[in-house]
Design an enzyme around this catalytic site. Structure first.
Site, PDB file in Angstrom:
ATOM      1  N   LYS A  35      22.103   9.220  25.963  1.00 35.68           N
ATOM      2  CA  LYS A  35      20.880   9.981  26.339  1.00 35.68           C
ATOM      3  C   LYS A  35      20.861  10.678  27.424  1.00 35.68           C
ATOM      4  O   LYS A  35      19.793  11.526  27.458  1.00 35.68           O
ATOM      5  CB  LYS A  35      19.834   8.654  26.558  1.00 35.68           C
ATOM      6  CG  LYS A  35      19.587   7.664  25.193  1.00 35.68           C
ATOM      7  CD  LYS A  35      18.168   6.920  25.217  1.00 35.68           C
ATOM      8  CE  LYS A  35      17.931   6.510  24.059  1.00 35.68           C
ATOM      9  NZ  LYS A  35      16.657   5.441  23.821  1.00 35.68           N
ATOM     10  N   LYS A  86      21.723   8.757  13.556  1.00 36.90           N
ATOM     11  CA  LYS A  86      20.835   7.792  13.272  1.00 36.90           C
ATOM     12  C   LYS A  86      19.374   8.484  13.541  1.00 36.90           C
ATOM     13  O   LYS A  86      19.087   9.436  14.063  1.00 36.90           O
ATOM     14  CB  LYS A  86      20.989   6.546  14.285  1.00 36.90           C
ATOM     15  CG  LYS A  86      20.173   6.598  15.578  1.00 36.90           C
ATOM     16  CD  LYS A  86      19.966   4.900  15.942  1.00 36.90           C
ATOM     17  CE  LYS A  86      19.374   5.001  17.202  1.00 36.90           C
ATOM     18  NZ  LYS A  86      18.565   3.877  17.563  1.00 36.90           N
ATOM     19  N   LYS A 109      13.091   8.186  16.853  1.00 42.62           N
ATOM     20  CA  LYS A 109      11.880   8.668  17.147  1.00 42.62           C
ATOM     21  C   LYS A 109      11.898   9.955  17.957  1.00 42.62           C
ATOM     22  O   LYS A 109      11.007  10.739  17.978  1.00 42.62           O
ATOM     23  CB  LYS A 109      11.051   7.497  17.963  1.00 42.62           C
ATOM     24  CG  LYS A 109      10.650   6.436  17.191  1.00 42.62           C
ATOM     25  CD  LYS A 109       9.788   5.470  18.237  1.00 42.62           C
ATOM     26  CE  LYS A 109      10.363   4.185  18.183  1.00 42.62           C
ATOM     27  NZ  LYS A 109      11.139   3.907  19.328  1.00 42.62           N
TER      28      LYS A 109
HETATM   29  N1  AQP Z   1      17.954   4.441  12.612  1.00 45.84           N
HETATM   30  C1  AQP Z   1      17.903   3.207  12.737  1.00 45.84           C
HETATM   31  N2  AQP Z   1      18.360   2.372  11.945  1.00 45.84           N
HETATM   32  C2  AQP Z   1      18.333   0.919  11.715  1.00 45.84           C
HETATM   33  N3  AQP Z   1      17.755   0.243  12.746  1.00 45.84           N
HETATM   34  C3  AQP Z   1      17.251   1.154  13.936  1.00 45.84           C
HETATM   35  N4  AQP Z   1      16.563   0.834  15.058  1.00 45.84           N
HETATM   36  C4  AQP Z   1      16.156   2.008  15.614  1.00 45.84           C
HETATM   37  N5  AQP Z   1      16.731   2.947  14.774  1.00 45.84           N
HETATM   38  C5  AQP Z   1      17.263   2.601  13.723  1.00 45.84           C
HETATM   39  C6  AQP Z   1      16.306  -0.647  15.386  1.00 45.84           C
HETATM   40  O1  AQP Z   1      14.900  -0.407  15.909  1.00 45.84           O
HETATM   41  C7  AQP Z   1      14.854  -1.484  16.879  1.00 45.84           C
HETATM   42  C8  AQP Z   1      14.209  -0.752  18.008  1.00 45.84           C
HETATM   43  O2  AQP Z   1      14.412   0.293  18.404  1.00 45.84           O
HETATM   44  P1  AQP Z   1      13.884   1.122  19.627  1.00 45.84           P
HETATM   45  O3  AQP Z   1      12.792   1.865  19.145  1.00 45.84           O
HETATM   46  O4  AQP Z   1      13.558   0.069  20.835  1.00 45.84           O
HETATM   47  O5  AQP Z   1      14.994   1.858  20.339  1.00 45.84           O
HETATM   48  P2  AQP Z   1      15.961   2.810  19.652  1.00 45.84           P
HETATM   49  O6  AQP Z   1      17.013   1.937  18.790  1.00 45.84           O
HETATM   50  O7  AQP Z   1      16.353   3.861  20.620  1.00 45.84           O
HETATM   51  O8  AQP Z   1      15.168   3.490  18.410  1.00 45.84           O
HETATM   52  P3  AQP Z   1      14.807   5.124  18.408  1.00 45.84           P
HETATM   53  O9  AQP Z   1      13.821   5.438  17.279  1.00 45.84           O
HETATM   54  O10 AQP Z   1      16.279   5.958  18.449  1.00 45.84           O
HETATM   55  O11 AQP Z   1      13.885   5.495  19.821  1.00 45.84           O
HETATM   56  P4  AQP Z   1      14.070   6.327  20.654  1.00 45.84           P
HETATM   57  O12 AQP Z   1      14.304   7.706  20.037  1.00 45.84           O
HETATM   58  O13 AQP Z   1      12.897   6.416  21.348  1.00 45.84           O
HETATM   59  O14 AQP Z   1      15.410   6.257  21.620  1.00 45.84           O
HETATM   60  C9  AQP Z   1      16.369  -1.881  17.395  1.00 45.84           C
HETATM   61  O15 AQP Z   1      16.685  -3.168  16.736  1.00 45.84           O
HETATM   62  C10 AQP Z   1      16.853  -0.776  16.639  1.00 45.84           C
HETATM   63  O16 AQP Z   1      18.270  -1.325  16.470  1.00 45.84           O
END
Ligand code: AQP
Length: 338
Positions: A113, A200, A203
């Site tokens: 990040k 992956k 968001k």
């Molecule tokens: N692509 C994914 N596949 C499977 N699981 C996922 N999770 C997130 N993306 C995937 C799971 O969703 C839960 C919450 O995630 P989060 O939003 O708190 O944080 P993150 O993992 O950082 O998700 P994003 O979408 O990538 O958010 P941003 O872009 O804001 O950092 C977790 O259990 C995660 O494993």
């Protein structure tokens, strides 16, 4: 039999996508049946990267509404907002003071990040894993359902609890903090981007086409799947390292269609992309439709949603304040009721 405690959460950093649902929330819906479950919207985590104050509150409520729309039942679990439970920030500070800096320097998500945000990296982003440890440890969680990407953070929470708190400050055998275990659910554990299946689905990816939002209109879903990256092979298959797109899209299909891996692999083994994509589109739209309907009901009149959050907040306060008090007394702070 005492129920196991579960805790997990999603950051309200934007519209939730298929990865959040298939990799996380869908599993929580099953887990709430046999466990004492706490699910939070982790808005304190959401401000570790630059955020828009005009969107944070809206995204926070929308994330809680999506939890419910996906099937989380307030009679079976507590849904709460992290920033409304002050014990999270307080425990984070206490844990900061015992966590070695060099443990934090190893955190892969921070490195990734930080690269994305260049000169704009906050101490909060570096400290994200300690806040996550506080989230988990406050609730004496036995199990923490996480995606593969969060495994390292959970390991850190375990090490902080065991090596920096329990072994230093416990008197006798009684642990001060419960050491949690990860619960990694293999199917859907990592849903990849539609535009590059080596990353992956996320968001914060600047390309909207890389993800399917749970609130995307059918026409948008159709367009995104139509444009999703493919290869020149015929037949969909799992597990071929040369074909990450086939693995990812077939994985999504196997879950949203309800067929499971074996049947989906069999059905699509000789299919071309032109035949597969409409199938995936229809299955995705049908799976998301009931979620969108329930979400719209909850958001158009927010009375019920806010009541559910208040109930969840109360329960979260009750449990987290006990842990915080126990820890503060163990590490030598003056008792509040002296
Ligand atoms: N692509 C994914 N596949 C499977 N699981 C996922 N999770 C997130 N993306 C995937 C799971 O969703 C839960 C919450 O995630 P989060 O939003 O708190 O944080 P993150 O993992 O950082 O998700 P994003 O979408 O990538 O958010 P941003 O872009 O804001 O950092 C977790 O259990 C995660 O494993």
């Amino acid at each position: 039999m005492t129920l196991k405690r579960i805790l997990s959460g999603v950051q309200p950093t934007g519209d939730l996508h298929l990865g959040n649902w298939l990799g996380a929330i869908r599993n929580w819906v099953d887990l709430q049946e046999d466990n004492e479950s706490f699910f939070c919207v982790v808005d304190l985590h959401a401000i570790t990267v630059p955020h828009d104050p005009n969107k944070l509150a809206k995204n926070t409520l929308s994330t809680a509404a999506l939890y419910l729309a996906c099937g989380m039942d307030p009679a079976k679990c507590s849904i709460f907002i992290q920033s409304q439970i002050s014990a999270h920030s307080e425990l984070c500070w206490l844990l900061n003071c015992v966590t070695p800096f060099n443990w934090m320097e190893r955190m892969i998500q921070f490195k990734e990040k930080a690269k994305k945000h260049g000169d704009n990296v906050s101490i909060g982003l570096f400290d994200y894993p300690v806040l996550m440890a506080a989230d988990i440890l406050l609730y004496d969680a036995d199990l923490v359902p996480v995606g593969e990407d969060q495994k390292q953070h959970l390991e850190l929470a375990r090490d902080i609890a065991q090596q920096r708190i329990n072994s230093r400050f416990s008197q006798g055998d009684k642990a001060i903090l419960k050491v949690p275990k990860p619960l990694i659910i293999k199917e859907g554990a990592k849903i990849m981007s539609l535009t590059d299946a080596r990353n992956k689905m996320s968001k914060s990816d600047s390309n909207e086409g890389s993800r399917i939002g749970l609130l995307d209109e059918p026409e948008i879903i159709k367009k995104k799947i139509k444009r999703a990256k493919t290869d020149s092979e015929i037949g969909l298959e799992f597990g071929n390292p040369e074909r990450p797109e086939a693995n990812n899209l077939l994985s999504i299909y196997s879950i949203v269609s309800g067929l499971g891996r074996d049947k989906a692999a069999q059905e699509c083994s000789e299919m071309g992309w032109g035949q597969f994509k409409p199938l995936l589109t229809d299955a995705t739209i049908s799976a998301i439709k009931p979620i969108q309907k329930k979400y719209n009901d909850l958001i158009s009149d927010q009375t019920e949603l806010k009541k559910i959050i208040q109930q969840g907040n109360s329960r979260a306060k009750e449990v987290s304040n006990q842990t915080l008090k126990r820890l503060k007394e163990s590490i030598g702070f003056i008792k509040e009721d002296y």
